[in-house]
Design a protein around this motif. Structure first.
Motif, short mmCIF file in Angstrom:
data_model
loop_
_atom_site.label_atom_id
_atom_site.label_comp_id
_atom_site.label_asym_id
_atom_site.label_seq_id
_atom_site.Cartn_x
_atom_site.Cartn_y
_atom_site.Cartn_z
N PRO A 181 0.90 -1.27 0.03
CA PRO A 181 0.00 0.14 -0.01
C PRO A 181 0.87 1.21 -0.03
CG PRO A 181 -0.94 -1.43 1.66
CD PRO A 181 0.55 -2.21 1.19
N LEU A 182 2.15 1.28 0.33
CA LEU A 182 3.09 2.36 0.26
C LEU A 182 3.20 2.73 -1.28
CD1 LEU A 182 5.54 1.66 2.97
CD2 LEU A 182 3.55 3.33 3.05
N LEU A 183 2.87 2.12 -2.14
CA LEU A 183 3.17 2.43 -3.56
C LEU A 183 2.16 3.65 -3.51
CD1 LEU A 183 3.56 -0.86 -5.30
CD2 LEU A 183 5.23 0.75 -4.89
N VAL A 184 1.11 3.75 -3.02
CA VAL A 184 -0.01 4.70 -3.39
C VAL A 184 0.71 6.25 -3.06
CG1 VAL A 184 -2.25 5.76 -2.60
CG2 VAL A 184 -1.85 3.39 -2.85
N VAL A 185 1.57 6.28 -2.12
CA VAL A 185 2.20 7.52 -1.68
C VAL A 185 2.93 7.99 -2.97
CG1 VAL A 185 3.92 8.60 -0.19
CG2 VAL A 185 2.26 6.88 0.73
N ALA A 186 3.75 7.21 -3.44
CA ALA A 186 4.56 7.49 -4.89
C ALA A 186 3.61 8.24 -5.93
CB ALA A 186 5.47 6.49 -5.20
N THR A 187 2.50 7.50 -5.96
CA THR A 187 1.75 8.07 -7.24
C THR A 187 1.14 9.39 -6.88
OG1 THR A 187 -0.28 6.84 -6.40
CG2 THR A 187 0.91 5.80 -7.77
N TYR A 188 0.67 9.34 -5.80
CA TYR A 188 0.00 10.96 -5.40
C TYR A 188 1.10 12.12 -5.32
CZ TYR A 188 -4.68 8.90 -4.78
OH TYR A 188 -5.82 8.28 -5.26
#
Length: 131
Positions: free
Chosen positions: A35-42
């Protein structure tokens, strides 16, 4: 007037911290880092808009009337792609049983809070250049 600006910065910082907390908890509570991949996209989402906006600024003396609309639209397309990917990525990961549904919900809400705060900071500090 300065007090209202300071209050706005404090509130936006608090919301940003809540967004990061939700995304980090979605990873830590369920012992999965995906779920930490979401931070990169945002975090990367506003960058195409910013780059294409800088690219298309027109000079007052050399204004051709078009204003670089194609470049701006390309930046909006990539920004929209990254925002949709930030929402769709946890959904796909939850569908494939790589993360839990609770982690998906926390990750999406946290990511939207992060992106909304980044956009709000940009709008708050946006200044029109007048000559």
């Amino acid at each position: 007037m300065a007090m209202a600006g300071l209050r706005t910065i404090i509130i936006l910082s608090f919301i940003l911290a809540i967004g990061f907390l939700l995304v980090i908890l979605s990873s830590a509570l369920y012992k999965n880092f995906l779920p930490l991949l979401v931070v990169a996209t945002y975090v990367l989402a506003p960058i195409p808009n910013w780059i294409c906006g800088r690219w298309s600024t027109s000079d007052d003396f050399m204004d051709s009337g078009s204003g670089g609309g194609g470049v701006v639209e390309l930046g909006r397309f990539f920004t929209g792609f990254l925002v949709v990917m930030g929402v769709a990525l946890p959904v796909v990961l939850a569908h494939c049983d790589l993360i839990r549904i609770e982690a998906m919900v926390m990750s999406i809400i946290g990511g939207l809070l992060i992106y909304g705060t980044i956009i709000s900071f940009g709008l708050f500090f946006h200044q029109e250049e007048e000559f």
